[in-house]
Design a protein around this motif. Sequence first.
Motif, short mmCIF file in Angstrom:
data_model
loop_
_atom_site.label_atom_id
_atom_site.label_comp_id
_atom_site.label_asym_id
_atom_site.label_seq_id
_atom_site.Cartn_x
_atom_site.Cartn_y
_atom_site.Cartn_z
N HIS A 143 0.87 -1.17 0.00
CA HIS A 143 0.00 0.00 0.00
C HIS A 143 0.91 1.22 0.00
N VAL A 144 0.63 2.19 -0.85
CA VAL A 144 1.45 3.40 -0.94
C VAL A 144 0.66 4.57 -0.39
N TYR A 145 1.31 5.39 0.42
CA TYR A 145 0.65 6.61 0.89
C TYR A 145 1.49 7.80 0.44
N ALA A 146 0.81 8.90 0.19
CA ALA A 146 1.48 10.09 -0.34
C ALA A 146 1.76 11.07 0.78
N ASP A 147 3.02 11.44 0.90
CA ASP A 147 3.44 12.42 1.89
C ASP A 147 3.51 13.79 1.22
N GLY A 148 2.35 14.34 0.86
CA GLY A 148 2.34 15.68 0.29
C GLY A 148 1.92 15.74 -1.16
N LEU A 149 2.44 16.77 -1.88
CA LEU A 149 1.96 17.10 -3.22
C LEU A 149 2.52 16.21 -4.32
N LEU A 175 -5.45 17.54 -0.99
CA LEU A 175 -4.85 18.87 -0.82
C LEU A 175 -5.28 19.85 -1.88
N VAL A 176 -5.55 19.35 -3.07
CA VAL A 176 -6.10 20.18 -4.16
C VAL A 176 -7.44 19.56 -4.52
N PRO A 177 -8.50 20.03 -3.90
CA PRO A 177 -9.81 19.37 -4.03
C PRO A 177 -10.19 19.09 -5.48
N GLY A 178 -10.50 17.81 -5.71
CA GLY A 178 -10.94 17.41 -7.04
C GLY A 178 -9.84 16.95 -7.97
N LEU A 179 -8.57 17.22 -7.63
CA LEU A 179 -7.47 16.83 -8.50
C LEU A 179 -7.10 15.37 -8.24
#
Length: 463
Positions: A143-149, A175-179
């Motif tokens: 499982h990969v999780y994103a630490d930021g942008l 963090l960027v709603p909808g992206l």
Amino acid sequence: MHSTAPTPPAARRPQVFEVSTLYGAATLAAALDAGQFGPADAAYRVLVVSHHATVPETATQLPEMTGWSGIAERFDRVVDWNATLRPLHPSHWTPRDQDRPLWQRFLCDAWRLPDGPMDLVVESVHVNPAAALAGIFADADVHVYADGLMSYGPTRDRLPAATAPRVQRLLHLDLVPGLRPLLLSEYGVEPETVPADAFRAVLDELTAAGAADPALTAAADAGEESGVAVILGQYLAALGILTADEEEELHARMVRAAAAAGHATVLFKPHPTAPARYSRALEKAAADRGVTLLTPTTALLAEAVFGRCRPGLVVGCFSTALLTASAFYGIPIARVGTAELLDRLVPYQNSNRVPLTLVHATVPDAERPGSAPELTAEQAERLVRTVGYCMQPRLYPHLRPEAHAWLADHWNPHTQHYFKRRRLTSLELPGSLVPATDRFPGGRTALRVARRVKRAAHRPRPR
């Protein structure tokens, strides 16, 4: 730093989590609290902490950061990956293929992992230490999780054939709603959003843990009277993107921009990975503008500052905390220095390019009072996908038609700083150095021939 824990019963599924930042640890804590890894009593959870600074000993260690203990309590065991590999650096070490079974047996014994199916939860699966762990635990679901942008950008490298089919999902913050994230999409990996309320609850824990910091108390008091601004330090010099003097001047520009916006108090939040460095440039910029400069005395997450001080403005370059301030706290944000960095960031496929692009496109310029963002989040999605294709065209060939169409419609002086014209030329896209009328059928080979012919035509002829 090994915590004591009883040997887990075989009925509990082992889950190994790798983390290198407090922000990433907070993301994992929120995902656990939201039940995205199942009930706690059904799993045996090991948190593997790694430090990726060039010289880890010079940077703040995760266990030293305010609020860490509350995060760590969610896990059955916490281990230090740097200590396991010392003197080797975790970013550079990869086990030999023939040694991976030995490492798996060693780590299972050391971490008391039971036999059977397991989950491996990592950040940046394409690079170490996540790549090394994925190779060692060769049968684990990944499982990969994103630490930021960076989740919005392309995958840096092609995943090993043995790893790619095991990736189950990409957990990320909205963090960027909808992206929609581009990361790992070429493998059909589905993104899954970490609930905003769960993440904000974890941030509130970190805020409470750091509430007593004197600088935060002073900033909170100032905020009630005249408004306080927070400026976010980066670690661009440590990455070789800027010199130390250039980075100091970047921070000084942030102070001047905050003062010009009417803030009498400015709190400077250093990046936790940046080496400790005393700077007079910030003090001079603040003194010249007649503003009070504060700096926390404890190692804090930037979001803990937001929750405690309630600033009227957050200024940064392309820090993830900028978008967190806007998305999770509703604080006005502004950027400084992104245009210059877009021009000098190398190579073009540098993973910082998409975070930099997003901030430049969707955040107003702090040095141009009253300016508006260039693009909305909806408009930025096509730009990000176009930049992503230009960064990694071999991984995302299906994005070429979309990139070509976007460039054909939007190439102009306001958008060209997102691209390098030599890059567009090599990809035969609109905006290239060779006009469309000068292109020859046959692709890049014909284009190279055409260039040689043109150069030969302009050489002086011998007399």
